[in-house]
Design an enzyme around this catalytic site. Structure first.
Site, PDB file in Angstrom:
ATOM      1  N   ASP A  67     -89.584  16.050 -49.246  1.00 10.94           N
ATOM      2  CA  ASP A  67     -90.985  15.775 -49.568  1.00 10.94           C
ATOM      3  C   ASP A  67     -91.234  14.340 -50.030  1.00 10.94           C
ATOM      4  O   ASP A  67     -90.292  13.594 -50.340  1.00 10.94           O
ATOM      5  CB  ASP A  67     -91.509  16.767 -50.618  1.00 10.94           C
ATOM      6  CG  ASP A  67     -90.473  17.111 -51.700  1.00 10.94           C
ATOM      7  OD1 ASP A  67     -89.538  16.309 -51.897  1.00 10.94           O
ATOM      8  OD2 ASP A  67     -90.602  18.165 -52.324  1.00 10.94           O
ATOM      9  N   ASN A 136     -92.418  27.046 -61.659  1.00 11.87           N
ATOM     10  CA  ASN A 136     -93.330  28.060 -61.111  1.00 11.87           C
ATOM     11  C   ASN A 136     -92.779  28.689 -59.827  1.00 11.87           C
ATOM     12  O   ASN A 136     -93.482  29.417 -59.143  1.00 11.87           O
ATOM     13  CB  ASN A 136     -94.718  27.444 -60.849  1.00 11.87           C
ATOM     14  CG  ASN A 136     -94.667  26.329 -59.809  1.00 11.87           C
ATOM     15  OD1 ASN A 136     -93.610  26.025 -59.259  1.00 11.87           O
ATOM     16  ND2 ASN A 136     -95.813  25.730 -59.522  1.00 11.87           N
ATOM     17  N   HIS A 138     -91.704  27.001 -57.126  1.00  7.48           N
ATOM     18  CA  HIS A 138     -91.875  26.241 -55.874  1.00  7.48           C
ATOM     19  C   HIS A 138     -90.526  25.728 -55.359  1.00  7.48           C
ATOM     20  O   HIS A 138     -89.602  25.478 -56.129  1.00  7.48           O
ATOM     21  CB  HIS A 138     -92.917  25.117 -56.006  1.00  7.48           C
ATOM     22  CG  HIS A 138     -92.499  23.913 -56.788  1.00  7.48           C
ATOM     23  ND1 HIS A 138     -93.369  23.187 -57.560  1.00  7.48           N
ATOM     24  CD2 HIS A 138     -91.304  23.268 -56.895  1.00  7.48           C
ATOM     25  CE1 HIS A 138     -92.727  22.173 -58.104  1.00  7.48           C
ATOM     26  NE2 HIS A 138     -91.480  22.204 -57.719  1.00  7.48           N
ATOM     27  N   GLU A 143     -96.052  25.416 -53.151  1.00  6.98           N
ATOM     28  CA  GLU A 143     -96.509  25.957 -54.426  1.00  6.98           C
ATOM     29  C   GLU A 143     -96.942  27.414 -54.261  1.00  6.98           C
ATOM     30  O   GLU A 143     -97.377  27.810 -53.176  1.00  6.98           O
ATOM     31  CB  GLU A 143     -97.726  25.146 -54.911  1.00  6.98           C
ATOM     32  CG  GLU A 143     -97.449  23.655 -55.107  1.00  6.98           C
ATOM     33  CD  GLU A 143     -96.794  23.342 -56.443  1.00  6.98           C
ATOM     34  OE1 GLU A 143     -96.188  24.239 -57.046  1.00  6.98           O
ATOM     35  OE2 GLU A 143     -96.904  22.175 -56.872  1.00  6.98           O
TER      36      GLU A 143
HETATM   37  C1  F6R Z   1     -88.022  17.617 -54.980  1.00  6.30           C
HETATM   38  C2  F6R Z   1     -88.532  18.961 -54.779  1.00  6.30           C
HETATM   39  C3  F6R Z   1     -88.957  19.825 -55.922  1.00  6.30           C
HETATM   40  C4  F6R Z   1     -87.939  19.848 -57.059  1.00  6.30           C
HETATM   41  C5  F6R Z   1     -88.412  20.777 -58.182  1.00  6.30           C
HETATM   42  C6  F6R Z   1     -87.484  20.738 -59.375  1.00  6.30           C
HETATM   43  O1  F6R Z   1     -87.693  17.020 -53.755  1.00  6.30           O
HETATM   44  O2  F6R Z   1     -88.635  19.361 -53.661  1.00  6.30           O
HETATM   45  O3  F6R Z   1     -89.184  21.129 -55.459  1.00  6.30           O
HETATM   46  O4  F6R Z   1     -86.708  20.285 -56.569  1.00  6.30           O
HETATM   47  O5  F6R Z   1     -89.688  20.413 -58.580  1.00  6.30           O
HETATM   48  O6  F6R Z   1     -87.544  19.474 -59.949  1.00  6.30           O
HETATM   49  P1  F6R Z   1     -86.515  18.997 -61.066  1.00  6.30           P
HETATM   50  O7  F6R Z   1     -85.193  18.889 -60.417  1.00  6.30           O
HETATM   51  O8  F6R Z   1     -87.031  17.660 -61.525  1.00  6.30           O
HETATM   52  O9  F6R Z   1     -86.546  20.041 -62.140  1.00  6.30           O
END
Ligand code: F6R
Length: 241
Positions: A67, A136, A138, A143
């Site tokens: 992403d 959450n 995702h 989301e």
């Molecule tokens: C990042 C991504 C997100 C993160 C998720 C957890 O490329 O796709 O889904 O993996 O938000 O983020 P952290 O690792 O910062 O807790």
């Protein structure tokens, strides 16, 4: 779903690195799916170490990131393009043209999303997809919602995600409201998936994932239950809370 519970963040990162290092040695022209955020930083450090100390060769590796924020160029310090260069690409010998991060500045975003999926397909599909998970549920920026996109798409970030991710920006107002994200279908096409989670904050989401046998778009990570080869690596805090 295979689960490994490691003592702490460092051990979680080392376990994940073992899987990636073995896979790269076995298939030097591997296609990797990569993630950003706090979770994979330790894994990337291990990969850099393996490159510098053991000569792990990335010269034939291709990667596709999950992403990128819409509107941020890879020069923006909070962009995922910038993160990937800082945390991994600048420290290994992956050819620049092989390391793909979605272009948040693409002129025609809808068109670009299709092209991104086509690029992955043309390359031969993702061999190992690395994932973190949001508080959450995702994965990538898919989301919780009434429905989820199959392919790469433009997503509206939830208030929760904007707040959680504001730590990477000077202020919450600077966090973009939309992002390009690989879809659930794209993630499930990977031959193997490795999901990492560490810290107490991830405990509720990991507990829910390990105790459900239902998939729901309201809990995107539950879709991983449909995949035949998922390895979940957590630290004790993410497992026990
Ligand atoms: C990042 C991504 C997100 C993160 C998720 C957890 O490329 O796709 O889904 O993996 O938000 O983020 P952290 O690792 O910062 O807790």
């Amino acid at each position: 779903m295979k689960i490994f519970i490691e003592k702490n963040y460092e051990e979680m990162s080392k376990k994940a690195a073992e899987i990636f290092i073995d896979a790269i040695k076995e298939k030097p022209n591997i296609i990797l799916g990569l993630a950003t955020g706090s979770t994979p930083i330790g894994l990337y450090k291990e990969l850099i170490r393996a490159h510098k100390e053991e000569g792990l060769d990335f010269s034939k590796v291709t990667s596709f990131n999950l992403d990128e924020y819409v509107g941020l160029s890879p020069d923006h310090p909070s962009s995922y393009g910038y993160y990937m260069r800082e945390e991994l690409f600048d420290h290994i010998n992956i050819p620049k043209e092989n390391a793909h991060v979605p272009n948040g500045k693409a002129e025609n975003l809808e068109e670009y999303c299709k092209e991104y999926d086509e690029m992955i397909e043309k390359a031969g599909g993702i061999d190992i997809q690395l994932l973190g998970v949001g508080e959450n549920g995702h994965i990538a920026f898919n989301e919780p919602d009434e429905s989820l996109s199959i392919g790469t798409n433009i997503v509206k970030l939830t208030d929760n995600t904007i707040e959680v991710n504001s730590r990477f920006f000077d202020s919450i107002e600077e966090v973009p409201k939309t992002a390009i994200s690989m879809g659930i279908g794209g993630i499930l096409k990977a031959k193997k998936i490795v999901l990492l989670a560490n810290g107490k904050k991830k405990a509720p989401v990991i507990k829910k994932l390990l105790n459900t046998d239902r998939v729901t778009t309201k809990f995107p990570v539950s879709f991983l239950l449909l995949h035949p080869d998922v390895t979940v690596i957590v630290d004790e805090e993410a497992y026990n809370g």
